[in-house]
Design a protein around this motif. Structure first.
Motif, PDB file in Angstrom:
ATOM      1  N   TYR A 144       1.024  -0.819   0.405  1.00 22.10           N
ATOM      2  CA  TYR A 144       0.264   0.100   0.143  1.00 22.10           C
ATOM      3  C   TYR A 144       0.773   1.031   0.071  1.00 22.10           C
ATOM      4  CZ  TYR A 144      -4.163  -2.394   0.880  1.00 22.10           C
ATOM      5  OH  TYR A 144      -5.773  -3.308   1.165  1.00 22.10           O
ATOM      6  N   ASP A 145       1.760   1.297   1.406  1.00 23.43           N
ATOM      7  CA  ASP A 145       3.348   2.546   1.016  1.00 23.43           C
ATOM      8  C   ASP A 145       3.751   2.664  -0.174  1.00 23.43           C
ATOM      9  OD1 ASP A 145       3.902   5.283   2.110  1.00 23.43           O
ATOM     10  OD2 ASP A 145       5.678   3.563   2.091  1.00 23.43           O
ATOM     11  N   GLN A 146       3.871   1.263  -0.969  1.00 14.36           N
ATOM     12  CA  GLN A 146       4.595   1.469  -2.373  1.00 14.36           C
ATOM     13  C   GLN A 146       3.752   2.560  -3.463  1.00 14.36           C
ATOM     14  OE1 GLN A 146       6.306  -2.023  -3.831  1.00 14.36           O
ATOM     15  NE2 GLN A 146       6.768  -0.778  -5.927  1.00 14.36           N
ATOM     16  N   LEU A 147       1.930   2.111  -3.746  1.00 18.34           N
ATOM     17  CA  LEU A 147       0.838   2.173  -4.186  1.00 18.34           C
ATOM     18  C   LEU A 147       0.908   3.765  -4.177  1.00 18.34           C
ATOM     19  CD1 LEU A 147      -1.031  -0.654  -4.249  1.00 18.34           C
ATOM     20  CD2 LEU A 147      -0.318   0.598  -6.322  1.00 18.34           C
ATOM     21  N   ARG A 148       1.178   3.699  -2.628  1.00 15.80           N
ATOM     22  CA  ARG A 148       0.849   5.565  -2.108  1.00 15.80           C
ATOM     23  C   ARG A 148       2.369   6.442  -3.282  1.00 15.80           C
ATOM     24  NH1 ARG A 148       3.384   8.447   0.398  1.00 15.80           N
ATOM     25  NH2 ARG A 148       4.611   7.188   1.361  1.00 15.80           N
ATOM     26  N   ARG A 149       3.170   5.720  -2.842  1.00 15.62           N
ATOM     27  CA  ARG A 149       4.012   6.693  -3.739  1.00 15.62           C
ATOM     28  C   ARG A 149       4.281   6.993  -4.983  1.00 15.62           C
ATOM     29  NH1 ARG A 149       7.548   3.027  -0.658  1.00 15.62           N
ATOM     30  NH2 ARG A 149       7.277   1.953  -2.243  1.00 15.62           N
ATOM     31  N   GLY A 168       1.589   7.147  -6.326  1.00 17.40           N
ATOM     32  CA  GLY A 168      -0.002   7.793  -6.936  1.00 17.40           C
ATOM     33  C   GLY A 168      -0.727   7.421  -7.058  1.00 17.40           C
ATOM     34  N   LEU A 169      -1.195   5.734  -6.242  1.00 17.09           N
ATOM     35  CA  LEU A 169      -2.124   5.563  -7.261  1.00 17.09           C
ATOM     36  C   LEU A 169      -3.040   4.952  -6.064  1.00 17.09           C
ATOM     37  CD1 LEU A 169      -0.396   2.844  -9.058  1.00 17.09           C
ATOM     38  CD2 LEU A 169      -2.137   4.362 -10.014  1.00 17.09           C
ATOM     39  N   LEU A 170      -2.532   5.380  -4.571  1.00 16.35           N
ATOM     40  CA  LEU A 170      -3.758   5.327  -3.022  1.00 16.35           C
ATOM     41  C   LEU A 170      -3.245   6.083  -2.629  1.00 16.35           C
ATOM     42  CD1 LEU A 170      -3.165   2.037  -1.732  1.00 16.35           C
ATOM     43  CD2 LEU A 170      -5.343   2.750  -3.299  1.00 16.35           C
ATOM     44  N   LEU A 171      -4.745   7.117  -2.035  1.00 13.04           N
ATOM     45  CA  LEU A 171      -4.448   7.885  -0.724  1.00 13.04           C
ATOM     46  C   LEU A 171      -5.197   7.220   0.502  1.00 13.04           C
ATOM     47  CD1 LEU A 171      -4.751  10.619  -0.032  1.00 13.04           C
ATOM     48  CD2 LEU A 171      -7.139  10.823  -0.014  1.00 13.04           C
ATOM     49  N   ILE A 172      -3.820   7.252   1.361  1.00 14.73           N
ATOM     50  CA  ILE A 172      -4.595   6.484   2.870  1.00 14.73           C
ATOM     51  C   ILE A 172      -4.114   7.285   3.754  1.00 14.73           C
ATOM     52  CG2 ILE A 172      -3.612   5.015   4.394  1.00 14.73           C
ATOM     53  CD1 ILE A 172      -1.625   3.775   1.932  1.00 14.73           C
ATOM     54  N   THR A 173      -5.899   8.048   4.320  1.00 16.36           N
ATOM     55  CA  THR A 173      -6.168   8.217   5.706  1.00 16.36           C
ATOM     56  C   THR A 173      -6.474   7.540   6.805  1.00 16.36           C
ATOM     57  OG1 THR A 173      -8.119   8.618   4.960  1.00 16.36           O
ATOM     58  CG2 THR A 173      -6.370  10.321   4.228  1.00 16.36           C
ATOM     59  N   ARG A 174      -6.104   8.717   7.818  1.00 14.63           N
ATOM     60  CA  ARG A 174      -6.926   7.413   9.176  1.00 14.63           C
ATOM     61  C   ARG A 174      -8.462   7.212   9.300  1.00 14.63           C
ATOM     62  NH1 ARG A 174      -3.692   7.571  13.391  1.00 14.63           N
ATOM     63  NH2 ARG A 174      -1.515   9.188  12.664  1.00 14.63           N
ATOM     64  N   LYS A 175      -8.709   8.428   8.439  1.00 15.24           N
ATOM     65  CA  LYS A 175     -10.508   8.116   8.543  1.00 15.24           C
ATOM     66  C   LYS A 175     -11.424   7.368   7.032  1.00 15.24           C
ATOM     67  CE  LYS A 175     -14.770  10.955   8.004  1.00 15.24           C
ATOM     68  NZ  LYS A 175     -15.051  12.377   7.698  1.00 15.24           N
ATOM     69  N   SER A 176     -10.619   7.689   5.926  1.00 15.33           N
ATOM     70  CA  SER A 176     -10.981   7.071   5.131  1.00 15.33           C
ATOM     71  C   SER A 176     -10.167   5.227   4.534  1.00 15.33           C
ATOM     72  CB  SER A 176     -11.190   7.260   3.938  1.00 15.33           C
ATOM     73  OG  SER A 176      -9.644   7.852   2.979  1.00 15.33           O
ATOM     74  N   GLY A 177      -8.511   4.477   5.416  1.00 10.48           N
ATOM     75  CA  GLY A 177      -7.732   4.004   4.779  1.00 10.48           C
ATOM     76  C   GLY A 177      -7.556   4.046   3.781  1.00 10.48           C
ATOM     77  N   VAL A 198      -7.342   4.104  -0.440  1.00 10.00           N
ATOM     78  CA  VAL A 198      -8.644   4.626  -1.734  1.00 10.00           C
ATOM     79  C   VAL A 198      -8.616   4.676  -2.746  1.00 10.00           C
ATOM     80  CG1 VAL A 198     -10.359   5.735  -2.359  1.00 10.00           C
ATOM     81  CG2 VAL A 198     -10.033   5.469   0.398  1.00 10.00           C
ATOM     82  N   VAL A 199      -8.576   4.091  -3.652  1.00  4.99           N
ATOM     83  CA  VAL A 199      -8.020   4.524  -4.784  1.00  4.99           C
ATOM     84  C   VAL A 199      -8.055   6.527  -5.349  1.00  4.99           C
ATOM     85  CG1 VAL A 199      -7.707   3.869  -7.110  1.00  4.99           C
ATOM     86  CG2 VAL A 199      -8.117   2.029  -5.985  1.00  4.99           C
ATOM     87  N   GLN A 200      -6.973   6.663  -5.569  1.00 10.39           N
ATOM     88  CA  GLN A 200      -6.698   7.865  -6.048  1.00 10.39           C
ATOM     89  C   GLN A 200      -5.410   7.973  -6.941  1.00 10.39           C
ATOM     90  OE1 GLN A 200      -7.198  10.399  -2.833  1.00 10.39           O
ATOM     91  NE2 GLN A 200      -7.196  12.677  -4.742  1.00 10.39           N
ATOM     92  N   ARG A 201      -6.384   7.929  -7.990  1.00 11.57           N
ATOM     93  CA  ARG A 201      -4.802   8.164  -9.590  1.00 11.57           C
ATOM     94  C   ARG A 201      -4.146   9.384  -9.199  1.00 11.57           C
ATOM     95  NH1 ARG A 201      -6.908   5.412 -14.157  1.00 11.57           N
ATOM     96  NH2 ARG A 201      -8.364   6.418 -13.897  1.00 11.57           N
ATOM     97  N   VAL A 202      -2.660  10.000  -8.958  1.00  9.09           N
ATOM     98  CA  VAL A 202      -2.715  11.657  -8.813  1.00  9.09           C
ATOM     99  C   VAL A 202      -0.980  11.702  -9.334  1.00  9.09           C
ATOM    100  CG1 VAL A 202      -1.161  12.878  -7.505  1.00  9.09           C
ATOM    101  CG2 VAL A 202      -2.990  11.795  -6.438  1.00  9.09           C
ATOM    102  N   SER A 203      -1.429  12.120 -11.047  1.00  5.69           N
ATOM    103  CA  SER A 203      -0.219  11.966 -11.840  1.00  5.69           C
ATOM    104  C   SER A 203       1.336  12.381 -11.069  1.00  5.69           C
ATOM    105  CB  SER A 203       0.013  12.921 -13.262  1.00  5.69           C
ATOM    106  OG  SER A 203       1.035  13.183 -13.805  1.00  5.69           O
TER     107      SER A 203
END
Length: 125
Positions: free
Chosen positions: A57-62, A64-73, A75-80
């Motif tokens: 998950y951390d790799q996906l976050r780095r 730009g494919l995941l957003l990880i928050t305490r509230k929502s866990g 979540v797929v979020q593509r960021v260029s």
């Protein structure tokens, strides 16, 4: 989305998880805003350590494919990301080198690439 991992594969489990999520996004199985299971839940489902899922998950976050928050866990979020194209070309070079090293010729490699891209386009159409 069902994540299939091969616990006997030489490919690390975190990499398999990352790869399956990326493939799910490309195939349209996962869209922006779609939640992923918590690291603990996915670890239980797969019978692996939750730190392994966290690493994926951390790799996906780095990337730009995941957003990880305490509230929502997660979540797929593509960021260029600015570095994506350069990194992607480097990974592509390695994949193509592997194909050539294993004896695939140019036509065969290009046919596989075109087939794969077409499959992703068909899903999105």
């Amino acid at each position: 989305m069902i994540l299939d991992v091969d616990l006997t594969s030489e490919v690390p489990i975190y990499q398999q998880i990352r790869d399956r999520v990326v493939e799910g996004i490309a195939a349209g199985d996962l869209a922006d805003g779609d939640p992923l299971p918590s690291t603990r839940q996915l670890a239980v489902d797969l019978g692996i350590n939750f730190h392994t899922v966290n690493k994926a998950y951390d790799q996906l976050r780095r990337e730009g494919l995941l957003l990880i928050t305490r509230k929502s866990g997660a979540v797929v979020q593509r960021v260029s990301t600015a570095d994506f194209a350069a990194g992607w070309r480097g990974r592509l070079k390695t994949l193509l080198a592997e194909a050539v090293a294993h004896g695939l010729d140019e036509r065969e490699v290009l046919a596989h690439c075109e087939e794969t891209v077409r499959a992703f386009e068909e899903v999105r159409a």
